[in-house]
Design a protein around this motif. Structure first.
Motif, PDB file in Angstrom:
ATOM      1  N   SER A 186       0.927  -0.861   0.111  1.00 33.28           N
ATOM      2  CA  SER A 186       0.255   0.236  -0.120  1.00 33.28           C
ATOM      3  C   SER A 186       0.784   1.257   0.293  1.00 33.28           C
ATOM      4  O   SER A 186       0.637   2.298  -0.746  1.00 33.28           O
ATOM      5  CB  SER A 186      -0.819  -0.125   1.616  1.00 33.28           C
ATOM      6  N   PHE A 187       2.079   0.925   0.713  1.00 38.04           N
ATOM      7  CA  PHE A 187       2.980   2.478   1.198  1.00 38.04           C
ATOM      8  C   PHE A 187       3.679   2.607  -0.745  1.00 38.04           C
ATOM      9  O   PHE A 187       3.534   3.539  -1.338  1.00 38.04           O
ATOM     10  CB  PHE A 187       3.807   2.295   1.973  1.00 38.04           C
ATOM     11  N   GLY A 188       4.112   1.659  -1.202  1.00 34.45           N
ATOM     12  CA  GLY A 188       4.718   1.932  -1.888  1.00 34.45           C
ATOM     13  C   GLY A 188       4.179   1.964  -3.638  1.00 34.45           C
ATOM     14  O   GLY A 188       4.375   3.404  -4.141  1.00 34.45           O
ATOM     15  N   ALA A 189       2.591   2.011  -3.917  1.00 35.96           N
ATOM     16  CA  ALA A 189       1.595   2.074  -4.500  1.00 35.96           C
ATOM     17  C   ALA A 189       1.141   3.300  -4.132  1.00 35.96           C
ATOM     18  O   ALA A 189       1.612   4.137  -5.365  1.00 35.96           O
ATOM     19  CB  ALA A 189       0.444   1.066  -4.797  1.00 35.96           C
ATOM     20  N   PHE A 190       0.943   4.161  -2.960  1.00 35.48           N
ATOM     21  CA  PHE A 190       0.532   5.021  -2.714  1.00 35.48           C
ATOM     22  C   PHE A 190       1.629   6.766  -3.058  1.00 35.48           C
ATOM     23  O   PHE A 190       0.827   7.906  -3.995  1.00 35.48           O
ATOM     24  CB  PHE A 190       0.471   5.458  -0.939  1.00 35.48           C
ATOM     25  N   VAL A 191       2.710   5.873  -2.955  1.00 33.11           N
ATOM     26  CA  VAL A 191       4.114   7.037  -3.387  1.00 33.11           C
ATOM     27  C   VAL A 191       3.843   7.218  -4.581  1.00 33.11           C
ATOM     28  O   VAL A 191       3.505   8.774  -5.121  1.00 33.11           O
ATOM     29  CB  VAL A 191       5.367   6.597  -2.363  1.00 33.11           C
ATOM     30  N   LEU A 192       4.093   6.304  -5.329  1.00 28.25           N
ATOM     31  CA  LEU A 192       3.618   6.469  -6.891  1.00 28.25           C
ATOM     32  C   LEU A 192       2.473   7.165  -6.983  1.00 28.25           C
ATOM     33  O   LEU A 192       3.002   8.063  -8.071  1.00 28.25           O
ATOM     34  CB  LEU A 192       3.651   4.303  -7.438  1.00 28.25           C
ATOM     35  N   LYS A 218      15.614 -12.117 -13.200  1.00 28.03           N
ATOM     36  CA  LYS A 218      15.100 -10.909 -12.249  1.00 28.03           C
ATOM     37  C   LYS A 218      15.653 -10.760 -11.130  1.00 28.03           C
ATOM     38  O   LYS A 218      15.913 -11.749  -9.611  1.00 28.03           O
ATOM     39  CB  LYS A 218      13.244 -11.825 -12.536  1.00 28.03           C
ATOM     40  N   VAL A 219      15.587  -9.256 -10.635  1.00 29.12           N
ATOM     41  CA  VAL A 219      15.567  -9.235  -9.448  1.00 29.12           C
ATOM     42  C   VAL A 219      14.463  -8.462  -9.373  1.00 29.12           C
ATOM     43  O   VAL A 219      14.778  -7.152  -9.650  1.00 29.12           O
ATOM     44  CB  VAL A 219      17.227  -7.943  -9.394  1.00 29.12           C
ATOM     45  N   GLN A 220      14.003  -8.466  -7.730  1.00 32.50           N
ATOM     46  CA  GLN A 220      12.756  -7.978  -7.496  1.00 32.50           C
ATOM     47  C   GLN A 220      13.121  -7.218  -6.518  1.00 32.50           C
ATOM     48  O   GLN A 220      13.334  -8.173  -5.255  1.00 32.50           O
ATOM     49  CB  GLN A 220      11.617  -8.907  -7.123  1.00 32.50           C
ATOM     50  N   VAL A 221      13.021  -5.923  -5.990  1.00 29.83           N
ATOM     51  CA  VAL A 221      13.840  -5.015  -4.163  1.00 29.83           C
ATOM     52  C   VAL A 221      12.115  -4.607  -4.037  1.00 29.83           C
ATOM     53  O   VAL A 221      11.357  -3.506  -4.933  1.00 29.83           O
ATOM     54  CB  VAL A 221      14.378  -3.868  -4.591  1.00 29.83           C
ATOM     55  N   GLU A 222      11.378  -5.310  -2.195  1.00 33.88           N
ATOM     56  CA  GLU A 222      10.209  -3.993  -2.372  1.00 33.88           C
ATOM     57  C   GLU A 222      10.546  -2.761  -2.272  1.00 33.88           C
ATOM     58  O   GLU A 222      11.930  -2.643  -1.754  1.00 33.88           O
ATOM     59  CB  GLU A 222      10.572  -5.624  -0.821  1.00 33.88           C
ATOM     60  N   PHE A 223       9.597  -2.362  -1.555  1.00 34.65           N
ATOM     61  CA  PHE A 223       9.690  -0.763  -1.718  1.00 34.65           C
ATOM     62  C   PHE A 223      10.460  -0.265  -0.448  1.00 34.65           C
ATOM     63  O   PHE A 223       9.996  -1.005   1.400  1.00 34.65           O
ATOM     64  CB  PHE A 223       7.766  -0.005  -1.521  1.00 34.65           C
ATOM     65  N   ASP A 224      11.309   0.482  -0.961  1.00 32.12           N
ATOM     66  CA  ASP A 224      12.279   1.001   0.410  1.00 32.12           C
ATOM     67  C   ASP A 224      11.135   2.084   1.346  1.00 32.12           C
ATOM     68  O   ASP A 224      11.650   3.066   0.236  1.00 32.12           O
ATOM     69  CB  ASP A 224      13.808   1.420   0.150  1.00 32.12           C
ATOM     70  N   ASP A 225      10.789   1.725   2.360  1.00 37.51           N
ATOM     71  CA  ASP A 225      10.324   2.560   3.220  1.00 37.51           C
ATOM     72  C   ASP A 225      11.231   3.756   4.112  1.00 37.51           C
ATOM     73  O   ASP A 225      10.416   4.750   4.794  1.00 37.51           O
ATOM     74  CB  ASP A 225       9.197   1.765   3.455  1.00 37.51           C
ATOM     75  N   MET A 226      12.107   3.282   3.894  1.00 39.62           N
ATOM     76  CA  MET A 226      13.188   4.027   4.973  1.00 39.62           C
ATOM     77  C   MET A 226      13.051   3.334   6.608  1.00 39.62           C
ATOM     78  O   MET A 226      12.923   4.062   7.460  1.00 39.62           O
ATOM     79  CB  MET A 226      13.086   5.768   4.780  1.00 39.62           C
ATOM     80  N   GLY A 227      11.934   1.854   6.681  1.00 33.57           N
ATOM     81  CA  GLY A 227      12.277   1.348   8.126  1.00 33.57           C
ATOM     82  C   GLY A 227      10.486   2.223   8.540  1.00 33.57           C
ATOM     83  O   GLY A 227      10.273   2.069   9.946  1.00 33.57           O
ATOM     84  N   GLN A 252      15.070   7.732  -3.090  1.00 36.32           N
ATOM     85  CA  GLN A 252      15.678   6.384  -2.189  1.00 36.32           C
ATOM     86  C   GLN A 252      15.485   5.055  -2.857  1.00 36.32           C
ATOM     87  O   GLN A 252      16.206   3.707  -2.482  1.00 36.32           O
ATOM     88  CB  GLN A 252      15.360   6.603  -0.729  1.00 36.32           C
ATOM     89  N   GLN A 253      14.168   4.669  -3.033  1.00 42.13           N
ATOM     90  CA  GLN A 253      13.771   3.359  -3.992  1.00 42.13           C
ATOM     91  C   GLN A 253      15.057   3.149  -5.374  1.00 42.13           C
ATOM     92  O   GLN A 253      15.801   2.044  -5.538  1.00 42.13           O
ATOM     93  CB  GLN A 253      12.652   3.107  -4.697  1.00 42.13           C
ATOM     94  N   MET A 254      15.080   4.233  -5.762  1.00 42.69           N
ATOM     95  CA  MET A 254      15.835   3.603  -7.353  1.00 42.69           C
ATOM     96  C   MET A 254      17.761   4.036  -6.736  1.00 42.69           C
ATOM     97  O   MET A 254      17.815   3.165  -7.173  1.00 42.69           O
ATOM     98  CB  MET A 254      16.431   5.050  -7.799  1.00 42.69           C
ATOM     99  N   GLN A 255      17.817   4.701  -5.809  1.00 40.25           N
ATOM    100  CA  GLN A 255      19.303   4.347  -4.772  1.00 40.25           C
ATOM    101  C   GLN A 255      19.307   3.138  -4.322  1.00 40.25           C
ATOM    102  O   GLN A 255      20.192   2.229  -4.660  1.00 40.25           O
ATOM    103  CB  GLN A 255      19.695   5.185  -3.782  1.00 40.25           C
ATOM    104  N   THR A 256      18.538   2.084  -3.821  1.00 39.04           N
ATOM    105  CA  THR A 256      18.057   0.991  -3.457  1.00 39.04           C
ATOM    106  C   THR A 256      18.646   0.056  -3.998  1.00 39.04           C
ATOM    107  O   THR A 256      18.981  -1.131  -4.192  1.00 39.04           O
ATOM    108  CB  THR A 256      17.191   0.222  -2.235  1.00 39.04           C
TER     109      THR A 256
END
Length: 380
Positions: free
Chosen positions: A227-233, A316-325, A288-292
């Motif tokens: 939810s948080f990652g999609a909301f940021v998008l 493939k590499v899939q990285v979960e959204f980095d919400d910075m904790g 931050q997500q792009m850097q991660t």
């Protein structure tokens, strides 16, 4: 006269001293005049060719793109439901279908026109429609997803992050930002010219509705990271559309009709500040997500280049959204690799997790998924 000639003619009339405090610009189905060929050759095909429409016309055109509130919110709910179904079924065709029926283009363009014309009423109406519309879309997607889960049409144990159409929208990156920027600029260009804006509306909906549906899916499945990652998008795309739409219209020469005093411009400046501050906040998380993602990709490549892993091929590499904790203090990474049949690599995930967590400076959970392959060479 051709539509392209209206702005020039009105300008000439004002310069000649005409009081145009009450002006009506109409359209005709056809016209038979002695000089129609000359006008078309000049304004449609010739040196004075210009697709842009008059300032008076663009305001009416933007407002006219907004349906009634009942239609607007009903179509928004329907598009969110279709988008949710498309995401859960991993069906790009259904996701595209949801974009076609979404009515968000009118409210977005109303805000953009209001910004360049310093029309606080248009800015207020456009922003309110966008915020309420996207909130309705999220609620509709959440309720529909929860109903599907409760009725077990979709397995409750489904990990929504494994669905490709959802995972693409919960880890926003640079390409996601480009979609929002281009959608806003294309919407403004379509609005400011004699070109149809129906296709542009699909582009704007592409940046908003699937992301709103992904937020709802995350809420329905109790996945705060989704939810948080999609909301940021969603926030970044919505703001990008408004800012680039207004910027494109300003670049095309649209300005307030009678100039603007500082006091009169206060609502517009306040709206711009709010949009920019929101964009910086959400954009910082996206950066931050792009850097991660870049860091994870570098470390995965380094590990797989080791001699003991030379038989592996990265898929493939899939990285979960980095919400910075803010939601979860762990960083989830999924790596899909292809390996020779009957060959195991039991320590691969541990090696990857060690390298990645050292670079990211936090807890990292790495899940490695294998696909087996067989390769043979035949000689005749």
């Amino acid at each position: 006269m051709p539509a392209q000639a209206v702005d020039g003619v009105l300008t000439d009339l004002r310069d000649a001293g005409l009081d145009d405090s009450y002006t009506v610009v109409g359209s005709v189905e056809t016209a038979k005049t002695p000089n129609i060929d000359e006008l078309e050759n000049r304004f449609v095909k010739g040196n004075d060719q210009d697709d842009s429409i008059a300032t008076e016309e663009i305001r009416t055109k933007a407002i006219g793109m907004n349906p009634s509130p009942l239609t607007y919110y009903t179509m928004t709910v329907l598009s969110a439901i279709v988008a949710t179904a498309g995401l859960l079924l991993d069906s790009p065709a259904l996701v595209v279908g949801s974009m076609v029926i979404a009515p968000q283009v009118g409210s977005a363009m109303t805000t953009s026109v209001g910004l360049v014309l310093n029309d606080s009423h248009m800015i207020r109406d456009g922003l309110r429609s966008q915020v309420l519309g996207l909130a309705v879309a999220i609620v509709g997607a959440t309720v529909f997803g929860w109903a599907l889960k409760s009725a077990q049409f979709i397995p409750p144990a489904l990990d929504v992050m494994t669905v490709n159409q959802i995972s693409q929208r919960v880890s926003p990156g640079f390409l996601s930002l480009v979609v929002g920027l281009c959608a806003g600029a294309a919407g403004a260009l379509g609005l400011a010219t004699a070109l149809p804006v129906s296709l542009v509306g699909v582009m704007i909906a592409a940046a908003l509705i699937p992301a709103a549906a992904a937020v709802g899916v995350g809420l329905a499945w109790g996945s705060p990271v989704v939810s948080f990652g999609a909301f940021v998008l969603l926030v970044v795309n919505a703001i990008s559309i408004n800012v680039t739409g207004g910027s494109a219209l300003w670049a095309l020469g649209y300005r307030p009709e009678n100039g603007t005093k500082l006091r009169e411009a206060a609502p517009t400046l306040a709206a711009i500040v709010v949009l920019l501050v929101s964009f910086v906040g959400a954009g910082g998380m996206m950066a931050q997500q792009m850097q991660t993602e870049n860091t994870v990709n570098e470390e995965v490549q380094k590990v797989l280049q080791q001699e003991r892993y030379r038989e592996l091929e990265l898929v493939k590499v899939q990285v979960e959204f980095d919400d910075m904790g803010l939601v979860d203090d762990r960083q989830q990474v999924t790596v899909l690799v292809s390996r020779p049949a009957d060959t195991s690599y039991p320590r691969l995930s541990r090696n990857l997790a060690g390298k990645i967590s050292k670079r990211l400076g936090g807890r990292t959970v790495v899940e490695v998924e294998f696909t087996e392959r067989q390769r043979s060479v035949a000689r005749t």
